[in-house]
Design a protein around this motif. Structure first.
Motif, PDB file in Angstrom:
ATOM      1  N   ALA A  65       1.157  -5.743  12.845  1.00  0.00           N
ATOM      2  CA  ALA A  65       0.413  -6.564  12.183  1.00  0.00           C
ATOM      3  C   ALA A  65      -1.046  -6.969  13.003  1.00  0.00           C
ATOM      4  O   ALA A  65      -2.588  -6.515  12.440  1.00  0.00           O
ATOM      5  CB  ALA A  65       0.249  -7.559  11.047  1.00  0.00           C
ATOM      6  N   LEU A  66      -0.959  -8.044  13.697  1.00  0.00           N
ATOM      7  CA  LEU A  66      -1.368  -8.406  15.005  1.00  0.00           C
ATOM      8  C   LEU A  66      -1.954  -7.082  16.061  1.00  0.00           C
ATOM      9  O   LEU A  66      -3.685  -6.981  16.174  1.00  0.00           O
ATOM     10  CB  LEU A  66      -0.711  -9.115  15.734  1.00  0.00           C
ATOM     11  N   THR A  67      -1.367  -6.243  15.805  1.00  0.00           N
ATOM     12  CA  THR A  67      -2.530  -4.697  17.125  1.00  0.00           C
ATOM     13  C   THR A  67      -3.345  -4.151  15.971  1.00  0.00           C
ATOM     14  O   THR A  67      -3.776  -3.882  15.861  1.00  0.00           O
ATOM     15  CB  THR A  67      -0.753  -3.899  16.930  1.00  0.00           C
ATOM     16  N   LEU A  68      -2.555  -4.108  14.720  1.00  0.00           N
ATOM     17  CA  LEU A  68      -3.937  -3.481  13.836  1.00  0.00           C
ATOM     18  C   LEU A  68      -5.009  -3.919  14.046  1.00  0.00           C
ATOM     19  O   LEU A  68      -6.154  -3.459  13.367  1.00  0.00           O
ATOM     20  CB  LEU A  68      -3.072  -3.241  12.613  1.00  0.00           C
ATOM     21  N   PHE A  69      -4.717  -5.599  13.572  1.00  0.00           N
ATOM     22  CA  PHE A  69      -6.229  -6.587  13.508  1.00  0.00           C
ATOM     23  C   PHE A  69      -6.660  -6.194  14.746  1.00  0.00           C
ATOM     24  O   PHE A  69      -8.185  -6.243  15.233  1.00  0.00           O
ATOM     25  CB  PHE A  69      -6.229  -7.842  13.295  1.00  0.00           C
ATOM     26  N   THR A  70      -6.313  -5.985  16.009  1.00  0.00           N
ATOM     27  CA  THR A  70      -7.088  -6.162  16.965  1.00  0.00           C
ATOM     28  C   THR A  70      -7.450  -4.841  17.752  1.00  0.00           C
ATOM     29  O   THR A  70      -8.712  -5.086  17.829  1.00  0.00           O
ATOM     30  CB  THR A  70      -5.680  -6.513  18.013  1.00  0.00           C
ATOM     31  N   ILE A  71      -6.731  -3.777  16.995  1.00  0.00           N
ATOM     32  CA  ILE A  71      -7.570  -2.583  17.373  1.00  0.00           C
ATOM     33  C   ILE A  71      -8.865  -2.248  16.493  1.00  0.00           C
ATOM     34  O   ILE A  71      -9.640  -1.952  16.765  1.00  0.00           O
ATOM     35  CB  ILE A  71      -6.764  -1.475  16.531  1.00  0.00           C
ATOM     36  N   ALA A  72      -8.712  -3.394  15.451  1.00  0.00           N
ATOM     37  CA  ALA A  72      -9.593  -3.554  14.367  1.00  0.00           C
ATOM     38  C   ALA A  72     -10.663  -4.140  15.311  1.00  0.00           C
ATOM     39  O   ALA A  72     -12.431  -3.957  14.639  1.00  0.00           O
ATOM     40  CB  ALA A  72      -9.924  -3.620  12.748  1.00  0.00           C
TER      41      ALA A  72
ATOM     42  N   ALA B 150       3.800  -1.556   4.088  1.00  0.00           N
ATOM     43  CA  ALA B 150       4.900  -3.183   3.339  1.00  0.00           C
ATOM     44  C   ALA B 150       4.818  -4.239   4.015  1.00  0.00           C
ATOM     45  O   ALA B 150       3.828  -5.027   3.485  1.00  0.00           O
ATOM     46  CB  ALA B 150       6.290  -2.244   3.446  1.00  0.00           C
ATOM     47  N   SER B 151       4.806  -4.685   5.449  1.00  0.00           N
ATOM     48  CA  SER B 151       4.367  -6.029   5.542  1.00  0.00           C
ATOM     49  C   SER B 151       3.163  -5.917   5.716  1.00  0.00           C
ATOM     50  O   SER B 151       2.895  -7.336   5.125  1.00  0.00           O
ATOM     51  CB  SER B 151       4.936  -6.196   6.999  1.00  0.00           C
ATOM     52  N   LEU B 152       2.475  -5.005   6.108  1.00  0.00           N
ATOM     53  CA  LEU B 152       0.640  -5.888   5.797  1.00  0.00           C
ATOM     54  C   LEU B 152      -0.107  -5.916   4.123  1.00  0.00           C
ATOM     55  O   LEU B 152      -0.415  -6.978   4.874  1.00  0.00           O
ATOM     56  CB  LEU B 152      -0.224  -4.071   6.704  1.00  0.00           C
ATOM     57  N   PHE B 153       1.120  -4.888   3.299  1.00  0.00           N
ATOM     58  CA  PHE B 153      -0.037  -5.983   2.348  1.00  0.00           C
ATOM     59  C   PHE B 153       0.886  -6.631   1.366  1.00  0.00           C
ATOM     60  O   PHE B 153       1.176  -7.537   0.547  1.00  0.00           O
ATOM     61  CB  PHE B 153      -0.106  -4.289   1.186  1.00  0.00           C
ATOM     62  N   ARG B 154       2.543  -7.040   2.283  1.00  0.00           N
ATOM     63  CA  ARG B 154       3.010  -8.487   1.627  1.00  0.00           C
ATOM     64  C   ARG B 154       2.902  -9.153   2.049  1.00  0.00           C
ATOM     65  O   ARG B 154       2.329 -10.680   1.110  1.00  0.00           O
ATOM     66  CB  ARG B 154       4.446  -7.643   1.851  1.00  0.00           C
ATOM     67  N   TYR B 155       2.060  -9.770   4.024  1.00  0.00           N
ATOM     68  CA  TYR B 155       2.404 -10.557   4.214  1.00  0.00           C
ATOM     69  C   TYR B 155       1.193 -11.216   4.470  1.00  0.00           C
ATOM     70  O   TYR B 155       0.910 -12.566   5.124  1.00  0.00           O
ATOM     71  CB  TYR B 155       3.506 -11.022   5.018  1.00  0.00           C
ATOM     72  N   TRP B 156       0.536  -9.489   5.072  1.00  0.00           N
ATOM     73  CA  TRP B 156      -0.884  -9.932   5.581  1.00  0.00           C
ATOM     74  C   TRP B 156      -1.653  -9.944   4.463  1.00  0.00           C
ATOM     75  O   TRP B 156      -3.343  -9.391   5.840  1.00  0.00           O
ATOM     76  CB  TRP B 156      -0.543  -9.159   6.853  1.00  0.00           C
ATOM     77  N   VAL B 157      -1.969  -9.842   3.761  1.00  0.00           N
ATOM     78  CA  VAL B 157      -3.616  -9.013   2.849  1.00  0.00           C
ATOM     79  C   VAL B 157      -4.345 -10.440   3.090  1.00  0.00           C
ATOM     80  O   VAL B 157      -5.586  -9.598   3.502  1.00  0.00           O
ATOM     81  CB  VAL B 157      -2.946  -9.232   1.189  1.00  0.00           C
ATOM     82  N   LEU B 158      -4.519 -11.356   3.328  1.00  0.00           N
ATOM     83  CA  LEU B 158      -5.463 -12.274   3.396  1.00  0.00           C
ATOM     84  C   LEU B 158      -5.784 -11.952   5.091  1.00  0.00           C
ATOM     85  O   LEU B 158      -7.229 -11.769   4.900  1.00  0.00           O
ATOM     86  CB  LEU B 158      -5.024 -13.939   3.452  1.00  0.00           C
ATOM     87  N   PRO B 159      -5.331 -12.031   6.131  1.00  0.00           N
ATOM     88  CA  PRO B 159      -6.013 -11.646   7.566  1.00  0.00           C
ATOM     89  C   PRO B 159      -6.352 -10.229   7.495  1.00  0.00           C
ATOM     90  O   PRO B 159      -8.061 -10.033   7.470  1.00  0.00           O
ATOM     91  CB  PRO B 159      -5.381 -11.777   8.413  1.00  0.00           C
ATOM     92  N   PHE B 160      -5.854  -9.217   6.433  1.00  0.00           N
ATOM     93  CA  PHE B 160      -6.578  -7.617   5.744  1.00  0.00           C
ATOM     94  C   PHE B 160      -7.961  -8.223   5.723  1.00  0.00           C
ATOM     95  O   PHE B 160      -8.829  -7.353   5.913  1.00  0.00           O
ATOM     96  CB  PHE B 160      -5.262  -7.477   5.523  1.00  0.00           C
TER      97      PHE B 160
END
Lengths: 124, 210
Positions: A65-72, B150-160
């Protein structure tokens, strides 16, 4: 796979980017080196995420997840950075970061001669 | 038995690498070489093209680490758009085609010393810390699209969502930075040429300027 391989590769890539940031003169080449450093960090994040997802049964997948954020964020950074470089180029006629010394302290209050002359030349 | 031999004879020794490790090593060498050429070449456009090789090699490394979604995102965003943006930037700042003598600044030696010191320190620490750590790549992929989504939209929605706001802010900021000021437009006698716009946000900038 040993965790050492991706970790060492990422360290080497980071240091390559570090050298580029310090040694390059063109602003766009500096941005490229920054991209290299960011990618080294991404590789590290992915490798440790794959390791932890097995070794520690981590289901959060924070590394990916952090990798995707870093890319963005890197994409946003390169957009803003290039806009700034282009604005500087339009005003000064150069993208050479060694020549952008307007805020540098000059010894004994010397006249900022060449920079001002260059600026007027660029706007004329 | 000395420690090096014991390390080599361990269940996952360095002297009997698996196929994935060999592939990772070879692609890693290509990636590192391309990165070195990127930061040392004197031809600016070649630097951008070698950056493509380095970033593509990193995408292959992600695939080897079973992070397939990240690999395709890497190809799409880095190779597809960031490098194109960099090439646009090189063209719009009228970078010289061919060798430019002043690509490197005067503090090259200091930069080399700093980078070498950092490399030695980092590699030493990393090898010392993780030389026996083994990643298990078998089984279902740790970075398959299903898992990542699944992990992105289950645990990381707000940062997304916060990140989408950041991207919007970056878009607006790029437009604001790249359009000319109104007073500047009037002062410059027809000075706005098409080549003066910024690369990606140029069309949007023109739209907002109308």
């Amino acid at each position: 796979m040993h965790l050492v391989y991706p970790a060492v590769l990422s360290a080497l890539l980071f240091c390559t980017g570090l050298y580029g940031v310090l040694a390059r003169r063109n602003a766009i080449l500096v941005l490229m080196s920054v991209e290299l450093m960011l990618n080294a960090v991404n590789l590290n994040l992915v490798a440790f995420d794959v390791w932890l997802s097995r070794a520690a049964r981590d289901t959060l997948h924070s590394g990916q997840a952090l990798t995707l954020f870093t890319i963005a964020i890197a994409a946003a950074e390169i957009g803003i950075g290039l806009a700034i470089v282009l604005a500087v180029y339009r005003n000064r006629g150069t993208s050479d970061i060694d020549k952008l010394r307007d805020t540098a302290e000059r010894p004994d209050g010397a006249e900022p001669g060449p920079a001002a002359a260059e600026k007027t030349e660029a706007t004329a | 038995m000395n420690p090096a031999l014991a390390l080599a004879a361990a269940p996952h020794g360095f002297l009997s690498p698996t196929g994935v490790e060999i592939a990772f090593l070879l692609v890693g060498l290509v990636t590192f070489g391309a990165a070195l050429i990127t930061v040392t070449t004197r031809q600016l456009v070649h630097a951008a093209l070698w950056l493509v090789v380095a970033l593509g090699g990193l995408a292959v490394e992600y695939l080897l680490l079973t992070a397939e979604f990240i690999a395709w995102v890497q190809v799409l965003i880095y190779v597809g758009s960031v490098v194109v943006l960099l090439l646009f930037g090189l063209m719009l700042t009228r970078a010289p085609i061919g060798r430019s003598p002043d690509a490197d600044s005067g503090n090259r030696r200091a930069a080399l010393a700093v980078a070498l010191a950092a490399a030695v320190a980092l590699v030493w620490v990393v090898v010392d810390a993780f030389r026996t750590t083994w990643m298990d790549l078998s089984g279902p992929a740790a970075g398959a699209t299903h898992v990542t989504g699944a992990s992105l939209f289950r645990y990381w929605v707000l940062p997304f969502e916060a990140l989408s706001v950041l991207l919007l802010a970056a878009l607006v900021g790029a437009i604001v930075l790249s359009r000319k000021a109104k007073a500047d437009d009037r002062a410059g006698a027809g000075g706005t040429t098409a080549a003066d716009g910024a690369p990606a946000p140029a069309p949007a900038g023109k739209d907002s300027a109308r």
